[in-house]
Enzyme design. Structure first.
Site, PDB file in Angstrom:
ATOM      1  N   ARG A 127      44.525  -4.051 -65.676  1.00  0.00           N
ATOM      2  CA  ARG A 127      44.162  -5.478 -65.659  1.00  0.00           C
ATOM      3  C   ARG A 127      42.932  -5.728 -66.528  1.00  0.00           C
ATOM      4  O   ARG A 127      42.816  -6.765 -67.169  1.00  0.00           O
ATOM      5  CB  ARG A 127      43.952  -5.948 -64.220  1.00  0.00           C
ATOM      6  CG  ARG A 127      45.266  -6.119 -63.463  1.00  0.00           C
ATOM      7  CD  ARG A 127      45.060  -6.323 -61.965  1.00  0.00           C
ATOM      8  NE  ARG A 127      44.757  -5.062 -61.300  1.00  0.00           N
ATOM      9  CZ  ARG A 127      43.933  -4.933 -60.282  1.00  0.00           C
ATOM     10  NH1 ARG A 127      43.316  -5.987 -59.789  1.00  0.00           N
ATOM     11  NH2 ARG A 127      43.708  -3.749 -59.744  1.00  0.00           N
TER      12      ARG A 127
ATOM     13  N   HIS B  73      43.946  -0.645 -52.263  1.00  0.00           N
ATOM     14  CA  HIS B  73      43.929  -0.963 -53.693  1.00  0.00           C
ATOM     15  C   HIS B  73      45.166  -1.799 -53.996  1.00  0.00           C
ATOM     16  O   HIS B  73      46.257  -1.475 -53.548  1.00  0.00           O
ATOM     17  CB  HIS B  73      43.949   0.343 -54.491  1.00  0.00           C
ATOM     18  CG  HIS B  73      43.651   0.180 -55.953  1.00  0.00           C
ATOM     19  ND1 HIS B  73      44.516  -0.458 -56.808  1.00  0.00           N
ATOM     20  CD2 HIS B  73      42.592   0.561 -56.705  1.00  0.00           C
ATOM     21  CE1 HIS B  73      43.986  -0.456 -58.028  1.00  0.00           C
ATOM     22  NE2 HIS B  73      42.818   0.164 -57.989  1.00  0.00           N
TER      23      HIS B  73
END
Lengths: 605, 278
Positions: free
Chosen positions: A256, A236
């Site tokens: 994000r 990740h």
């Protein structure tokens, strides 16, 4: 020989995260007597950590979304190595599985007209993730748990399975121990569903807890099942990097999704620098457009921070390697900047990302509404796992099923964020259903008591060995994690991986001589010693498969073969235990897509 | 592309790390001593271990270090190490805490730090207690029962504001620190008559769920013993998720019980509206 209890079930579920609980609920609803074995307490499995949301093309926020787009997104993200049947079923069935959770009490965030709200996430063309702030996984596991406890399940908390039992070719149950007292247990069952989750503990920097030692992968392998796609480990892109004690802890992609941007130490938004060809048409090429996408402008394309995880992780590694990283070897993730665009930004951030706010405030003294976070890649998810039939989730061993992270196929070479929560619902349900059906149609199983005796002997051996001083179970585990991180991590090459194989071999020898002290009651040293076996099998499978794939694709990046090779798009790599006990590899051709699915992919290009 | 707008914030990227926050003591370095309760269901004692400490460490890190280096068989529960799973509950210097969220920089390391298991539950081994009672209690509470769907496709419509009210309760990570600190359970051991703050929060989440139609008020009064809570708010004080347990969950439930059983006008209204109070 030590005593053990024998327990009878139609269906035994190993693992009580989302996939295991969903499978258990389904099997019980079909009248099966269901046992659920969980390595921790009920409700503590790693599903709890899932933050961003569950992907389902419900089209509540953008009516252009439908299963075809979700299917195409999943296949593109997986670089077309996916089991297309699973990708199809997943895209079609996820919306119903999410709505079902609502009927069981889950409370998702809402749209203005009162329906389930959906958010943006990497690799998903439209806002698709149903969510509850940034604690979606907790909401899901609690809903399944609270629904499940009224379904007549027998739950065995804090028990670890050490081997699967067989009756001829068929699976016949499992053997293990309870942590509390160290007593042995034999679960006899006509069908077994593996739902043990991932393998993150094979690496030093990981978002996974102590439990994720690849038990299901190793149990299936030992029972003769095939594993597939083991080279694809998802790193990740955003784990915490500072302070050291929280290194690897997950920072949700939701940051994000809500407008967070990645910056290097020069303040440059480097994700604009390299946008892969196959995503260029759907990615914003300027900041203004990226922001418009975040606030829901349907004419805008998504910002490059929301490219797939494999690509974002590699871009971060590039910045760090080329000397543009943050002080502690990561990059900056900034959500605070949205105050320039939104009047009530700090409040908005605390509302949409409450646990991220809390996590950074408590553990790193960072106020994310005012300061950037420091982030870097962390071992997060295993795309590879037990090879299963797309419809039934049965492995190559009759009666042995797998669902969720331990199963492979849906995600191909790279998983899209949000697709794991939908994966465990869709395929947890299917595994439970088909396992119950399998159990209904088959006669009872017999188990060989000698297998239980052998398992007990093996499990107790570490108590009988003389201590070998400094090289205890924790030291062996540490060494494995260190070299897997360094030699088989995000950037791989032939020489490093050959060295890793040698070291795995040596550690296997040491693990077979490891000694533990104390007694059998809740003894973590003993548990760690027994977990090593699984970790070593998984680590070897990852390394061998990664060596075999001489190209870079999805989560696998080979610096000695940095390009994609079309030849490698034609097969998956299968790992199994050979008749001589050694690991065998096989290239398994990917079946051709049916015309209607091929047309969907073509249409969505 | 360089983000001009953002540059001022990041002129000195390392700056945020170097500045010590005003509300914390300097980060610890060197060695510290931990007195950890070791024992089983029958007996136990505090055993002192000294280990090295470094920046950012939490109590669980120290426990793990001691486990790996000095006491391989030291029993401790943990999972996520991020305050999200509620496994590593213990009493640190006598305070109920999640070990993974308790920074060493918030403790006085010039004295030994005591780490003990939760005292409201039977000890199993070292820091691990038998919390199975909690799982039984949960099953005794009437499960979620939704009203019929609002839309023909089987879905419901809910306002965010109605959802928000309950989401506070649904944040609960089931660490049972509130149960540990509750004197009804801890001191008076009334586990057979009182479900404790955790499950009053659970009942409140169900009772205030926008879709739920079950009535748990009679059970709260009789079976679940809500009357035993005398609102000392100790549970609220220790909740690592900052759930306002007493004010937002328990008091509104107590009010429902009062309305249903002790309000004469309310009773008359109910009789005439033919709604049973039982």
């Amino acid at each position: 020989m030590a005593q053990y209890d024998t327990l009878d079930h139609d269906v035994l579920i190993i693992g009580a995260g989302g996939a295991g609980l969903r499978a258990a609920i389904e099997a019980a609803s079909m009248g099966a007597r269901v046992g659920v074995v969980c390595k921790s307490l009920l409700g503590k499995a790693h599903t709890v950590m899932a933050e961003g949301g569950v992907a389902a093309a419900m089209a509540n926020v953008d009516d252009r979304d439908n299963w075809r787009v979700h299917f195409a997104d999943t296949m593109r993200g997986g670089q077309y190595l996916n089991n297309w049947r699973m990708a199809e079923l997943h895209a079609k069935e996820a919306p119903a599985r999410v709505r079902e959770l609502e009927a069981w009490g889950a409370l998702f965030d809402r749209t203005p007209d009162g329906r389930i709200l959906q958010r943006n996430f990497g690799g998903h063309r439209y806002p698709r993730l149903a969510h509850v702030g940034d604690r979606t996984g907790l909401e899901m596991i609690r809903t399944l748990q609270d629904h499940g406890i009224h379904r007549g399940l027998d739950v065995y908390m804090e028990c670890t399975v050490v081997r699967l039992l067989k009756d001829g070719d068929r699976v016949a149950g499992a053997f293990g121990y309870d942590r509390e007292r160290g007593r042995f247990r034999l679960w006899r069952a006509k069908a077994v569903v593996l739902a043990t989750g991932g393998i993150g503990k094979s690496f030093r920097i990981t978002s996974n807890s102590w439990e994720y030692t690849g038990d299901g992968h190793a149990l299936a392998y030992d029972a003769g099942a095939e594993l597939v796609d083991m080279e694809f480990v998802q790193f990740h892109p955003t784990g915490m990097v500072w302070p050291p004690s929280v290194r690897g802890l997950l920072v949700t992609e939701g940051v994000r999704g809500e407008g967070g941007i990645l910056l290097n130490r020069e303040g440059r938004r480097f994700m604009f620098d390299d946008i892969p060809e196959n995503y260029r048409a759907q990615t914003a090429d300027n900041e203004e457009e990226g922001w418009r996408y975040v606030i829901g402008d349907k004419t805008a394309r998504r910002p490059p921070e929301l490219l797939t995880r494999d690509h974002v992780a590699r871009s971060i590694v590039r910045e760090v390697r080329e000397g543009r990283g943050s002080p502690h070897g990561g990059v900056f993730l900034d959500i605070a900047w949205i105050k320039r665009r939104l009047p009530n930004a700090p409040e908005h951030i605390r509302k949409k990302l409450p646990s991220m706010y809390h996590q950074f405030k408590e553990l790193a003294d960072i106020d994310i509404t005012a300061q950037p976070m420091e982030v870097g890649p962390t071992t997060h998810y295993m795309m590879g796992g037990v090879r299963v039939d797309g419809d039934s989730q049965m492995s190559t061993v009759p009666g042995l099923f797998a669902a969720g992270e331990v199963a492979a196929g849906l995600h191909g070479a790279n998983r899209l964020g949000g697709n794991s929560l939908s994966d465990l619902l869709v395929f947890g349900k299917r595994a439970g259903e088909f396992a119950a059906r399998f159990a209904q149609e088959r006669p009872a199983v017999r188990v060989d008591e000698r297998e239980a005796d052998a398992a007990i002997h093996e499990a107790l051996a570490p108590f009988e060995r003389p201590s070998n001083g400094a090289h205890g179970p924790y030291q062996i585990q540490d060494e494995l994690q260190d070299f897997m991180q360094d030699l088989v991590g995000i950037v791989r090459n032939e020489a490093d991986m050959r060295r890793a194989l040698e070291r795995i071999d040596r550690l296997r020898g040491e693990a077979s001589r490891v000694a533990v002290s104390g007694h059998r009651e809740y003894n973590p040293g003993w548990h760690t010693a027994l977990d090593l076996r699984c970790m070593l099998i998984v680590s070897e499978a990852i390394t061998r498969a990664a060596l075999e794939r001489k190209e870079s694709r999805g989560a696998q990046f080979r610096e000695d073969f940095p390009e994609k090779d079309p030849e490698y798009a034609r097969f998956n790599i299968v790992v199994r235990k050979g008749s001589d006990g050694r690991m065998e590899l096989d290239r398994r051709p990917i079946p051709a897509l049916p015309a209607e699915l091929a047309a969907v992919i073509e249409e969505m290009k | 592309m360089v983000s001009e707008v953002l540059k001022p914030d990041l002129a000195e990227p390392g700056r945020v790390q170097e500045k010590a926050p005003p509300d914390r003591k300097p980060e610890p370095t060197g060695r510290a001593t931990f007195k950890i309760w070791r024992g089983d269901a029958t007996r136990g004692e505090l055993v002192a271990y000294t280990t090295h400490v470094s920046e950012g460490m939490v109590v669980l890190d120290a426990i793990h270090q001691i486990q790996a280096e000095q006491a391989n068989d030291l029993a401790v529960r943990w999972n996520c190490k991020a305050g999200k799973c509620g496994s590593c509950s213990a009493e640190v210097n006598g305070m109920p805490k999640l070990m993974c969220m308790t920074r060493l920089s918030d403790l006085d390391l010039t004295k030994p730090v005591t780490v003990e298991p939760m005292r409201a539950f039977p000890p199993l081994r070292d820091l691990v207690t038998d919390v199975s009672w909690n799982f039984e209690v949960k099953r005794s509470i009437a499960p979620f029962t939704p009203r019929p769907p609002d839309a023909p496709d089987g879905t419901w419509r809910m306002a965010q504001s109605d959802v928000d009210r309950v989401q506070e309760f649904r944040k609960c990570i089931e660490c049972y620190l509130c149960q540990d600190v509750c004197h009804v359970l801890r001191d008076h051991q009334m586990h057979d008559r009182f479900i404790g703050p955790r499950f009053l929060v659970y009942a409140a989440a169900l009772e205030m769920h926008p879709l739920d139609v079950a009535d748990r008020v009679p059970a709260l009064k009789e079976k679940h013993g809500i009357g035993y809570c005398n609102i000392t708010k100790c549970c609220t004080a220790v909740c690592p998720e900052n759930i306002t347990i007493t004010d937002n969950a328990i008091i509104p439930l107590k009010e429902r019980v009062v309305d249903e059983y002790f309000d004469p006008i309310g009773r008359l209204v109910k009789i005439f509206s033919r709604k049973s109070v039982r």
